[in-house]
Each structure stands twice: as structure tokens, then as C-alpha cells.
Design a protein around this motif. Structure first.
Motif: not given
Length: 298
Positions: A122-127, A204-205, A287-292
């Protein structure tokens, strides 16, 4: 060869997304074309045999140079979900940056990682997803974090070996209801109220496989609210490293493939400056190298 993996709805069906050479690729369709004997159901399922699947992806990308129209996706059209939709555990580490402890008004010396759980279903949400402010609070805060995805069963592992149990890394926003702090009594903070509201775990994403991040303690981390920088730090400032966190948690419980660990947030959370999220705000974590990771507050 560098790639990342995520989860999205494509024509309302859950698909694994491969990001490679600046292209978003429907991995289900690609595998069906080049290795029809294989079947992908979910990224969570892939974590159960992570070395096998990373090997298969490397082999596929080494032998495939073109992708057809059914495989290529436009990023703007992707309906992102949390990359691991239903992990068995979503574990968070609190108070893991000295400067964050100070801004929260605490002076206690931390001798071991402080942890709590969030309900993942119930807490997880996507980009780019909306998160609603609970009707019971006006003190909703942001927390940019590096998240760890576990890639194999881990029990009583030593920190020297701990990173070999990591499948990959992603971005995580440990949204928090600070009224739980203000309203705490002699029994302490109600951590369910503090951390477990619906949608309070945007993630994520994409997951970046651990093979591409040799040192998780060497990543810049930043958070903006409405384009204003609120957090600007570095994972080298963690009190407990990713390896030490895994060692600690695996001494308590068996970590399973697909489990998510949020590793704590640096200074710059809203509570220390009496600033809180409101409807219409846009929160962006980099985060560097991971995305937005982008979240819209409603």
C-alpha cells in the motif's frame, strides 16, 4: 555494457522495461523474439534468479543490435510502477546521517542501525505518480534515500561479503508524517502513523544492477521541491554503510530476493526548517548514476 530495469504498465499489462543505449525497451517483447523459450513475468520474479537473468540480458544485448517497433517505447508514454511491485519486505533505516539527526533535534549517539518497516503493498508508488496528503495531517515531509534491492537470501552475512547479496540500487522517497513526532507521548513515536500512510514510499523508476555500482558509498544525492534544492548530499556521509546495514538486518531476519532497504536520508528534510509538503508540490529526487524520481503531491 550498462543497462537498467524497471516495471511499467504497457497497454494495461505489467511489463519489464529495459533501459539501454538511451532506449526504453519492452523486455518481455524482446525476449519473446530472440529467446522464445524464456518467459518473463515480473521484475520481482527475476530477482529470485538474479545472476541467471542478468546473464541472459547481457547475452541478449551482446547479440542484438536492433529493436523493432513493438519493443521500443517512448518514455513519455510509459506508465511507471514501482520497479519491484510486491516485495516481501520493505525495510527502512532511520537516523543514518549525522546531519539529519542534528536537524531533527536529536543528540543520541547511534551505535547500530535503527530500522522500521513499511507495508509495501500500500505504500509503494511509481515514478510520476500522485501521493495524497492524509486528511489527518498537515506535516508531511520528504526524505531522499538510496534504496537497495536484495538479490539472494541473506542470513548472518558479514559486511565484507554483504554487497554480493545486492541485486541493484534505486531511488526512494521515505515520506513521513511528522505529526507522529509532535504528538508522541511517554510511549514514544507511533511509527505506523509516522511512515505507513498509503503511497508513502515512491520508488524507481529504474533499478541499476549492482555490477554497475561498485561503490554505493560514492553517489551524490539531491532532492528538490518545486525546483528548490532541499537536500544536497552524498552517500559517503552515511553513518552505517550499505554493507553494514545488510550485516545488521541479516542478523535479525532472513533477507529475501526482491526485498527493499531504504538506507536513510541526509540533512534537508522539512521538519528541521518547519516546512512541509502541500497539494500541488512536485518532489524530485536525483541520485548519481541511478536517475530521477518524481512525485506529485495532491
Amino acid at each position: 555494457m550498462h543497462y537498467q530495469l524497471g516495471t511499467a504498465l504497457v497497454e494495461e499489462k505489467e511489463k519489464v522495461i529495459l533501459y539501454f543505449n538511451d532506449k526504453y525497451i519492452n523486455l518481455n517483447s524482446l525476449v519473446a523474439r530472440v529467446k522464445p523459450a524464456l518467459k518473463i513475468n515480473s521484475l520481482f520474479e527475476m530477482t529470485q534468479k538474479w545472476p541467471y537473468w542478468t546473464g541472459q540480458i547481457t547475452n541478449i544485448l551482446s547479440s542484438t543490435s536492433t529493436f523493432n517497433s513493438e519493443e521500443l517505447l517512448s518514455e513519455s508514454d510509459i506508465n511507471w510502477q514501482a520497479p519491484i511491485l510486491y516485495p516481501n519486505k520493505l525495510i527502512c533505516i532511520g537516523a543514518n546521517y549525522t546531519d539529519h539527526i542534528e536537524e531533527m533535534g536529536k543528540e543520541k549517539t547511534i551505535v547500530k542501525p535503527y530500522s522500521f518497516l513499511k507495508p509495501p503493498s500500500t505504500t509503494l508508488k511509481g515514478h510520476r505518480k500522485d501521493v495524497n496528503i492524509p486528511k489527518t495531517s498537515n506535516m508531511i515531509d520528504w526524505e531522499a534515500e538510496l534504496a537497495v534491492v536484495i538479490g539472494k537470501h541473506a542470513k548472518n552475512v558479514k559486511k565484507e561479503d554483504a554487497l554480493t547479496y545486492v541485486a541493484g540500487y534505486t531511488l526512494f522517497n521515505d515520506l513521513s508524517d511528522r505529526e507522529a513526532i509532535v504528538n508522541s507521548d511517554g510511549l514514544g513515536i507511533d511509527w505506523v502513523v509516522h511512515k505507513a500512510h498509503d503511497g508513502f514510499a515512491p520508488m524507481g523508476p529504474l533499478i541499476t544492477p549492482a555490477q554497475f555500482i561498485p561503490d554505493p558509498q560514492n553517489l551524490k544525492i539531491k532532492l528538490k521541491v518545486n525546483n528548490e534544492i532541499k537536500q544536497d548530499s552524498h552517500t559517503s556521509k552515511m553513518i552505517f554503510t550499505v554493507a553494514e546495514i545488510i550485516e545488521h538486518l541479516s542478523s535479525i531476519m532472513t533477507l529475501e530476493p526482491g526485498d527493499i532497504i531504504g538506507t536513510g536520508t541526509p540533512a534537508g528534510a522539512g521538519f528541521g526548517r518547519n516546512e512541509f509538503l502541500k497539494s500541488g508540490d512536485k518532489v524530485v529526487i536525483e541520485i548519481e548514476k541511478l536517475g530521477t524520481l518524481t512525485t506529485h503531491i495532491r
